[in-house]
Every structure is written in C-alpha cells, then in structure tokens.
Design a protein around this motif. Structure first.
Motif, mmCIF file in Angstrom:
data_model
loop_
_atom_site.group_PDB
_atom_site.id
_atom_site.type_symbol
_atom_site.label_atom_id
_atom_site.label_comp_id
_atom_site.label_asym_id
_atom_site.label_seq_id
_atom_site.Cartn_x
_atom_site.Cartn_y
_atom_site.Cartn_z
ATOM 1 N N ILE A 18 -7.068 1.950 -2.192
ATOM 2 C CA ILE A 18 -5.768 1.487 -1.803
ATOM 3 C C ILE A 18 -6.290 -0.236 -1.582
ATOM 4 N N GLU A 19 -7.230 -0.394 -0.981
ATOM 5 C CA GLU A 19 -7.609 -1.806 -0.549
ATOM 6 C C GLU A 19 -7.951 -2.609 -1.563
ATOM 7 N N GLU A 20 -8.518 -1.908 -2.573
ATOM 8 C CA GLU A 20 -8.957 -2.530 -3.653
ATOM 9 C C GLU A 20 -7.760 -2.952 -4.761
ATOM 10 N N LYS A 21 -6.899 -2.117 -4.863
ATOM 11 C CA LYS A 21 -5.706 -2.233 -5.760
ATOM 12 C C LYS A 21 -4.620 -3.075 -5.148
ATOM 13 N N VAL A 22 -4.646 -3.122 -3.707
ATOM 14 C CA VAL A 22 -3.742 -4.066 -3.287
ATOM 15 C C VAL A 22 -4.106 -5.407 -3.410
ATOM 16 N N ARG A 23 -5.648 -5.767 -3.110
ATOM 17 C CA ARG A 23 -6.146 -7.014 -3.347
ATOM 18 C C ARG A 23 -5.896 -7.465 -4.739
ATOM 19 N N TRP A 24 -6.238 -6.621 -5.678
ATOM 20 C CA TRP A 24 -6.019 -7.179 -7.140
ATOM 21 C C TRP A 24 -4.557 -7.526 -7.234
ATOM 22 N N ALA A 25 -3.631 -6.974 -6.693
ATOM 23 C CA ALA A 25 -2.039 -7.236 -6.976
ATOM 24 C C ALA A 25 -1.895 -8.577 -6.227
ATOM 25 N N LYS A 52 -0.216 5.029 -1.028
ATOM 26 C CA LYS A 52 -0.528 6.141 0.297
ATOM 27 C C LYS A 52 0.299 7.249 -0.004
ATOM 28 N N ALA A 53 1.754 7.063 -0.884
ATOM 29 C CA ALA A 53 2.550 8.269 -1.165
ATOM 30 C C ALA A 53 1.763 9.040 -2.252
ATOM 31 N N LEU A 54 0.795 8.416 -3.032
ATOM 32 C CA LEU A 54 0.058 9.275 -4.068
ATOM 33 C C LEU A 54 -1.299 9.610 -3.419
ATOM 34 N N CYS A 105 4.399 -6.957 -6.333
ATOM 35 C CA CYS A 105 3.315 -6.434 -6.265
ATOM 36 C C CYS A 105 3.265 -4.912 -5.932
ATOM 37 N N ARG A 106 4.287 -4.766 -5.046
ATOM 38 C CA ARG A 106 4.434 -3.135 -4.748
ATOM 39 C C ARG A 106 4.820 -2.477 -5.836
ATOM 40 N N ALA A 107 5.610 -3.110 -6.742
ATOM 41 C CA ALA A 107 5.919 -2.366 -7.844
ATOM 42 C C ALA A 107 4.981 -2.231 -8.735
ATOM 43 N N VAL A 108 3.986 -2.810 -8.974
ATOM 44 C CA VAL A 108 2.816 -2.676 -9.959
ATOM 45 C C VAL A 108 1.555 -1.988 -9.500
ATOM 46 N N ALA A 158 0.626 -1.013 0.072
ATOM 47 C CA ALA A 158 -0.115 -0.044 0.002
ATOM 48 C C ALA A 158 0.877 1.237 0.011
ATOM 49 N N PHE A 159 2.142 1.182 0.478
ATOM 50 C CA PHE A 159 3.131 2.384 0.686
ATOM 51 C C PHE A 159 2.894 3.326 -0.546
#
Ligand SMILES: Nc1ncnc2c1ncn2[C@@H]1O[C@H](COP(=O)(O)OP(=O)(O)OP(=O)(O)O)[C@@H](O)[C@H]1O
Ligand SMILES: [Mg+2]
Lengths: 308, 358
Positions: free
Chosen positions: B111-118, B102-104, B146-149, B98-99
C-alpha cells in the motif's frame, strides 16, 4: 428613460420588528424566566438542602456540613445504586446506538409497509411510561412471563427465570425497558443524520471496492458521529435521571439491589423524609452528567471539523 | 486494461429515457469523451457502466466479460472519478488514496509503495497528511485521480472532473490528465459538456443528445463531417451556419451548412478556386482581438433570428464595414448538406455548384 413602475415607498417609520436588539430580549425573556424559576431555584435549593438535616413535614432544620455526603458514601446501598446507574446508563447507550443504527439502515431502504413499520417504531416513545412499564412487569412476571415461555418453546431455556426477583436479572430487565423506550428516538435522529451523508462519497467507496461493513464503519459512521453523539448525550441524561422505570419495575428490589440514584434519592428523601440525604444522593448525578455533556460536546465539535 | 463494449443500452427512469439505445465500443487504452448538452444522459451512461445503475436493457462488456447485474461495482475493476471528487473528508490524503487498496486487503508495505508511486506522479507528496478540506480544488482533483489509479483499474470513468477548476487550472489539469492517460494507457471514458475539453482530450468523441449517441468519431471527423444537424450545430463555436433550401445549391428538402471560419470575403480566395459566393449583408462586427465575428444575413436567406456568422482570423486584415453588403464565399468542398426531415448528412448534390445568388 421612464421605468414602468414608480420608486418603492419606504415605510414611514421604524416598526417594533425593526428594533432587533429589543426584539431579541423580548423573545428570549420567557425562556430565561423559565430556566431561572423552574431549574435555577430548585437546583440551588437542592444544594442547600444537601448541607442540612431538613426533614419533610417539619420546618426546623440546621446546617450539618458534609455529614450527609459522608453518610451516603459509606452506605453500601448508595454505592450499589451509583454503580447500577453507571451500568444501566452505559449499557443502554451502547445497545441503543447499535440498534438505532441498524434500524435506521433498514428504514433507509425502500420496502413495502415502511409507513406502518415506522408507526410501530415510534410507538414506544408515544406510550405513557407508566402504562408501558405496567405491561413490562407482566412480561417479566414470575409466573406468566412471556419471555420465559417463548424461550422455553424455542428450546433455549431449561430452568425458569425470576426476572424481577434477582439482582442481575432485575438490572437486565431495567436495561431492556430503557433500551425499548429510547431506541425509537435515537433511530429517528440517526435517520436524520443519514440524510447528511453525501451520496457520491458512499458511491465512491462502492467503486473503491468497499463492502457493506467497511462502508458502514469507515465512511458512514464518521459522518454520523456528531448526530449519534447528540443521541447518546440525550440518552445519558434520559437514562441516568429516569426514576419511573426502576421504581415501577423493581421498586429498587430485591433487597435494594437494583436501585439507581433517582429511585434511592426518592426513597430516602421523600418516602424516608430525610430531605438532606435525598438531595445529597441526587446531586451525585450532577458531576456524572456534567462530565458526560462536556465530553460529548467536545467530540461533536471535533468531528464537525472533520478530524478523527 | 481492457476494451469496453456497449450494445443497445437502455436506462429508463419511470418512462423517461435517460439512455436510449446506446452502442459504443471503446478500444483498449483509448480515451473516449462523451459530449452532450446538460441532461442528455452522459452521467447516467457512465454510472450504468460503473454498475451504480442497473441497465433497463442492453449489454456492457469489459475486456470481453459481460458485466451483468450480478457483477457488483466492486468486482468490475473500474475506477470512477466523480464531479465533486467525493473524497473521504474524515481521512487524510494518504487515507483516501490507500482506501481502495485496503479494501483489496493489500499488504501494508505494498500500500505504502503504491500510494507513493501515485502521489509522485501527480506531485502531491507534500499533502499526504492533510485532510481534503485543507486542499485547493486542483489538489483535491489530483488526490481523486490518485485514488482512482492506485488500484490499477481496467477502465477509468471520469465525470466532468475539471468542472470545479478555474479556467487556468483547467488548462494545466487537462494537459496533466492527457499525459497521465498516455503514460498509463488506461481505457478511459470521460464525460464533459465542454467541447474544447472534448476536442483536446479525446481520441474519439461520442456526441450525445437526449439519450442517444449522434456521432462517434475522432475530433476531426466530428468537426469536419458532422453526422447530422445536431452535431453540426452543437460542435463549433460559433456553430455551423445552416441555410434552408437554396435552389441553386441543393434540391428542396436539403439544408446547406458551412462553418463560420470558412466563410470569408471573396477576395481572400484565389480567382480560380472552386468557391460558392454569397452576397452577405454585415449588420455587426465584433472585434475579439485574435479574430473578428461578423453577424449578418444573406440576400438569398433572410432570418433575423438566426444570423449568419463569419469568423475572420486576425491575419486577415481586410476592412469589413458594418451595414454594407459584401461579397463573401465558401470553398465548395466545405459545404455540408443535410436532410431537412431526418437531419442526417447527405452527399453533396453533384450539379449544384456556382453562384448562390445568381
Ligand atoms: N435517478 C433518477 N431518477 C429520475 N430521473 C433521472 C435520474 N437520474 C437522471 N435522471 C434524468 O435523466 C436525464 C439524464 O441525466 P444525466 O444526469 O445523465 O444527464 P447529464 O448528461 O449527465 O447532464 P449534466 O451535463 O447536467 O450532468 C435527466 O433528464 C435527468 O433528469
Ligand atoms: Mg452529469
């Protein structure tokens, strides 16, 4: 097949250095002796004294139970000193951590004159404390205070500040001097801690779009926490037990309003000759320091293992 | 997604030319591998693209926009994955992924949704609450991916991401990575010094040495038509055999090269095939199961330091004995010619065909 060298000759018998269990005892002995004689005995003595009515300069004394503690607790001067000790200790640690982290940030960067600056940084630490406090008394002097003159010239001050003549300003002056004294040491510790921050993790944070503050608070400070904890732990002990700064700067005045526990203990126990009450006052530092030490060590261990 | 254009890029460290005039254009959605020996400047080139190093000179464009020095890394919309993964040890897997969001200042539910997707894509949903130190190397690598994408970058830079995995994990991870890149279609620059990885992953490979790109082409081009002696000997295991000027084959000042797997007993070829034959003295036979390596020398070319290697597939059941001279041959079309001075590949000289040892 022949090797070009013969077999290695083993030394014929065991030397002293081979007997590790004995060696360990011998090498630890001076430290244990030191702690026992110079820390342990005085400490036990202090506890015993606090239950007695011993007076300096006289050999007769009797046990008085908890009456020294009762007297001390009902004494407003003591309560003021206890509160002052807490205020000064906490305020100094907060300011030192902020300033030391900021200074370490500056010193981490490469700039011209870094060596000279580092020398000046360590100066407060190297100057004898009595000498330094004498200088500070001039800085805070009621007539010649440079601080006041500077503020006046800068247009920030309209009246006149009697630094060492008011309880609040006196405490502030004490805090300033303590911060000045401690922050070089803390800076050096934080600087050392910064070398333990993995560069690639910081760069990953940069790539992830984290700005300066986000990097500082969310990435770098967690790495620094164990080391900052150590600095704070030392700082608490240094500040809470320090007598000379308050003694030389305000002498506990005006009207006993800026006393801290060590100065009050000294005043009552040595100058006032009441050893029993002095010891009781001084012992109030103990639980305070103990709780701090245990708490800090616990935080240090937890952050070492990586969980917040 | 965007194309990456690099023009005459230099990065010098106190006179040491880590990147020494690199031109490279990576197309939109392409997977380019930087391949080269240790210390050739791959990481430096990658870091310069990322903005972690300032180029000494030259230009980098991302999607047509010039990334000058006043475009900081955070504004480049480039994601980078480090060799060590560089996960944040004080944050959980969720916190790590999520980092960047969050920076964006992404809204919380997004955030929740994108992290789940990754994490679903990389199959690490189970680990969301763990700390990196409780993960295996392969799991950490997937968290780093994941963090990169999650941020949906325009380009994706990876610095030897598989080097910390064991051989088996590496094969799976390579497969996963390639599939993921094809699904998402992110422009990717991938650094490695493992040529198997490079050949397997890259749409195109840039072969680097000493800060320069020696060849930039598809795996087949780089392997079959190496641009110079460095590429010819760096790519391929064992490397290409090189013969110094054999008069019958090439004029003086030219080297002749052929791959060990093209160097086979004469009898493996048909009678009327256009081959160049050699008398090959086999000194040693190495049996590797799926194939055999032969080490030896040519009558016409004796150099004990640099044996001529032949690589016989297991299919070829011919008996080859050591300490004998055999008749071996190479398809004439498989011979490669290089200039001895410059190392550059040359066109085959028209007349030089036939028996080398006649
Ligand atoms: N910050 C630096 N200061 C000075 N020299 C550097 C610096 N970074 C890299 N170099 C030098 O630049 C050259 C290229 O380094 P680089 O890390 O790019 O190599 P690499 O191709 O990634 O190697 P490897 O495969 O071992 O990771 C090396 O010779 C290295 O010593
Ligand atoms: Mg590298």
């Amino acid at each position: 097949m022949r090797l070009p060298f013969g077999p290695i000759e083993l030394p014929p018998r065991e030397t002293f250095a081979d007997r590790e269990s004995l060696l360990a005892k011998v090498m630890l002995a001076p430290a244990v002796l030191y702690v026992a004689v110079l820390v342990g005995i005085p400490f036990v003595l202090a506890i015993l004294l606090s239950f007695s009515n011993a007076r300096a300069g006289s050999l007769s004394f009797s046990w008085v139970g908890l009456s020294n503690y009762a007297a001390v607790l009902s004494d407003p001067t003591f309560r003021r000193a206890l509160l002052n000790t807490v205020i000064v200790t906490v305020a100094v640690q907060v300011l030192v951590v902020i300033l030391a982290t900021a200074a370490a940030m500056v010193f981490r960067a490469a700039f011209v004159g870094k060596r000279i600056m580092r020398f000046f940084l360590l100066l407060p630490w190297a100057v004898p404390i009595t000498l330094a406090v004498m200088a500070w008394t001039w800085i805070f002097d009621s007539t010649f205070s440079v601080v006041n003159w500077t503020l006046k010239v800068a247009g920030l001050l309209h009246g006149w500040l009697y630094w060492l003549g008011s309880p609040t300003l006196g405490l502030i002056a004490i805090i300033i001097v303590q911060v000045w004294r401690l922050f070089p040491f803390a800076t050096v510790i934080v600087l050392a801690g910064m070398t333990s921050i993995p560069q690639d993790v910081v760069e990953a944070a940069i790539m992830d779009g984290a700005g300066f503050w986000r990097r500082l608070f969310q990435i770098e400070l967690p790495f620094l926490l164990p080391v900052v904890t150590v600095a704070v732990l030392f700082g608490i002990v240094y500040t809470a037990t320090n007598m000379s700064v308050v003694y030389l700067l305000t002498g506990g005045g005006p009207a006993d309003s800026t006393h801290v526990l060590p100065t009050l203990a000294f005043q009552r126990g040595i100058e006032g000759l009441d050893l029993g009450q002095g010891a009781a006052i001084a012992l109030f530092l103990l639980p305070f320091l103990l709780v701090a030490a245990i708490g800090m060590l616990r935080i240090a261990r937890r952050s070492e293992m990586g969980s917040p | 997604m965007a194309a990456v254009e690099i023009r005459d890029l230099h990065k010098h460290f106190e006179g040491h030319r880590a990147v020494d005039g690199v031109d490279l254009s990576v197309e939109d959605g392409e997977f380019v591998v930087l391949l080269g020996p240790s210390g050739c400047g791959k990481t430096t080139l990658l870091r310069t693209i990322a903005g972690l190093e300032e180029p000494t000179s030259g230009e980098i464009r991302l999607g047509g926009r010039v990334l000058s020095r006043d475009v900081p890394p955070r504004a480049r919309k480039i994601a980078m994955m480090f060799q060590s993964y560089a996960l944040y040890p004080h944050r959980t897997v969720f916190g790590n992924i999520a980092f960047p969001l969050k920076a964006l200042h992404t809204p919380r539910d997004e955030i929740e949704e994108k992290v789940r997707w990754a994490v679903r894509m990389f199959d690490i949903e189970r680990y969301l609450d763990r700390y990196p130190r409780h993960l295996s190397g392969g799991e950490r690598q997937r968290v780093a991916l994941c963090r990169a994408v999650v941020r949906e970058p325009q380009a994706f830079l990876l610095d030897e991401p598989l080097s910390n995995l064991d051989a088996k994990q590496r094969t799976t991870a390579r497969d996963e990575l390639k599939r993921f890149q094809e699904d998402v279609g992110i422009t990717t620059v991938y650094v490695t010094h493992d040529q198997v990885e490079a050949m397997g992953l890259g749409d195109r490979i840039a072969v680097m040495n000493a800060g320069k790109v020696h060849q930039f082409g598809t795996p087949a081009e780089v392997y079959e038509h190496p641009a110079d002696i460095f590429v010819a000997t760096f790519i391929g295991l064992p490397p290409m055999n090189l013969l110094e000027s054999i008069e019958a084959l090439a004029p003086a000042g030219m080297l002749v090269g052929f791959r060990p797997e093209h160097f086979l007993p004469r009898s493996a070829f048909g009678e009327d095939e256009d081959v160049t034959t050699f008398r090959y003295h086999v000194r040693r036979v190495e049996y590797l199961g799926s194939e055999r390596y032969l080490y030896g020398s040519l009558d016409a070319h004796e150099d004990p330091e640099k044996p001529i290697i032949a690589r016989l597939p297991a299919m070829l059941r011919l008996e080859v004995e050591a300490d004998r001279t055999h008749e071996f041959a190479v398809h004439s079309g498989q011979l490669r010619y290089f200039d001895e001075e410059s190392g550059q590949r040359r066109d085959p000289p028209g007349a030089a065909r036939g028996r080398a040892d006649a």
